[in-house]
Design a protein around this motif. Sequence first.
Motif, short mmCIF file in Angstrom:
data_model
loop_
_atom_site.label_atom_id
_atom_site.label_comp_id
_atom_site.label_asym_id
_atom_site.label_seq_id
_atom_site.Cartn_x
_atom_site.Cartn_y
_atom_site.Cartn_z
N ALA A 146 -3.61 -11.44 6.37
CA ALA A 146 -3.54 -9.88 7.44
C ALA A 146 -2.05 -10.58 8.56
N GLY A 147 -1.42 -9.60 8.74
CA GLY A 147 -0.36 -10.49 9.98
C GLY A 147 0.89 -8.99 9.65
N PHE A 148 1.61 -8.97 10.72
CA PHE A 148 2.71 -7.89 10.69
C PHE A 148 3.45 -8.17 9.56
N PRO A 149 4.07 -6.81 9.28
CA PRO A 149 4.62 -6.73 7.84
C PRO A 149 5.62 -7.47 8.42
N ASN A 150 6.45 -8.28 6.60
CA ASN A 150 7.70 -9.27 7.01
C ASN A 150 7.75 -10.46 7.29
N VAL A 151 5.85 -10.98 6.94
CA VAL A 151 5.86 -12.01 7.90
C VAL A 151 5.14 -12.91 6.68
N GLY A 152 5.11 -13.21 5.85
CA GLY A 152 5.31 -13.48 4.56
C GLY A 152 4.39 -13.40 3.97
N LYS A 153 2.95 -12.47 3.85
CA LYS A 153 1.96 -12.22 3.35
C LYS A 153 1.97 -12.11 1.71
N PRO B 212 -14.93 -15.49 8.97
CA PRO B 212 -13.91 -16.75 9.58
C PRO B 212 -12.34 -16.28 9.60
N ILE B 213 -11.61 -16.06 10.67
CA ILE B 213 -10.26 -16.47 10.92
C ILE B 213 -9.16 -17.49 11.04
N GLU B 214 -8.76 -17.95 10.22
CA GLU B 214 -7.71 -18.83 10.14
C GLU B 214 -6.28 -18.52 10.48
N VAL B 215 -5.57 -18.90 11.75
CA VAL B 215 -4.37 -18.51 11.39
C VAL B 215 -2.84 -19.34 11.28
N VAL B 216 -2.49 -19.02 10.94
CA VAL B 216 -1.45 -20.10 10.12
C VAL B 216 0.39 -19.41 10.49
N VAL B 217 1.45 -20.16 10.66
CA VAL B 217 2.69 -19.76 11.30
C VAL B 217 3.11 -20.10 10.17
N ASN B 218 3.84 -19.29 9.38
CA ASN B 218 5.51 -19.11 8.55
C ASN B 218 6.25 -19.25 8.91
N ASN C 176 1.09 -24.85 10.29
CA ASN C 176 2.35 -24.24 10.08
C ASN C 176 2.44 -24.10 8.45
N MET C 177 3.55 -24.11 7.81
CA MET C 177 4.03 -23.80 7.00
C MET C 177 5.01 -23.00 6.26
N SER C 178 6.15 -22.67 5.38
CA SER C 178 7.03 -22.55 5.32
C SER C 178 7.33 -21.60 3.60
N THR C 179 6.87 -20.40 3.19
CA THR C 179 6.62 -19.71 2.01
C THR C 179 8.40 -19.94 1.08
N GLY D 260 4.10 -27.42 3.09
CA GLY D 260 2.56 -27.20 4.45
C GLY D 260 1.54 -25.84 3.82
N ILE D 261 2.02 -25.27 2.74
CA ILE D 261 1.23 -24.05 1.61
C ILE D 261 0.12 -25.11 1.11
#
Length: 320
Positions: free
Chosen positions: A160-167, A269-275, A287-290, A295-296
């Motif tokens: 889940a998350g807004f468009p263009n966040v890297g899903k 459960p929900i896990e929150v990750v920053v891309n 934190n991760m970077s696609t 971090g992936i």
Amino acid sequence: MEYEKIPTILTADEMLDRAFRKPALVKREKRNKKRADEEFIRSVSKSLSDKLIDTVKRFPTIENLPVFYQEMTDLLFGIDRMRRSLGALSWAAGQVMTIGNEYAWQIRKSEQSSDIRKQGTARIASVIHQIDDELHFLNEARNTLRKLPDVRDDFTIVVAGFPNVGKSSFIRHVSSAEPEVAEYAFTTKQIVVGHCEIGRERIQIVDTPGILDRPAHERNYIEHQALSAITNIADVILFIIDASEVCGYPIDEQLNLLEEIRRMIDIVPIEVVVNKSDLKSLDGYQNMSTASGEGIEEVVDLLLTYRESSPSSPLMHIEE
């Protein structure tokens, strides 16, 4: 997926045309006209009855489908509506056989076999035309449902998350193949499913563009129901945040959506990750970077900690 096995369902006219074609050719070659008329009516009625029964059998038993497919079937077409349509086909199958037998017997006893054959043929055609709407409906259902993505009973991560966040980028990173994309007939929204194997374990990752990436007041009734069906298969939800805001959405709006999903989904459960951590990271979060891949692996390991307590854990589905 069971719906993929259903062949194209013919219209009433197409079904009648096919049923009449071969018996008509055979009848012309027969010298005994009475026998030819009797065999014609029996052949047509049996052909139509067999075809209708086969069509009903090709549709899977709804109760035997995974919950996701049951809910999507009910959402898109209505389970009761489908049962009535399939019941109508079963009724017609019995009717055409009864009519065929009745008129075949009359032909055998009559000197006017041609007239009786025509009467019987007309009654059979009338029955088939009575279910034409059901044939159209079932073919439409077949065409839509067979395009549903391959959602399995494996350990499932819903992203889940807004468009263009890297899903989608995350799904492509961790999946062994390109994500499968399927559009629903009721909306331009899509569901994206990726499958991958980690060792001997299978996991499934689902992205729902247009459903889990916007506030509830912007979703319609159909999207809410689709969301329910999709989250029912989730073992864990991965909510991705773009702290750099390059996605075009302020961090406050992203966090508001996160809180809304938390209120709406109180069991999974929900896990929150920053891309996009290569642009900006956020303290207190994974934190991760696609873009760079950094971090992936750690994020995947975090998500897999939920698999052992999951009823659909891949540990329960390991192939020997």
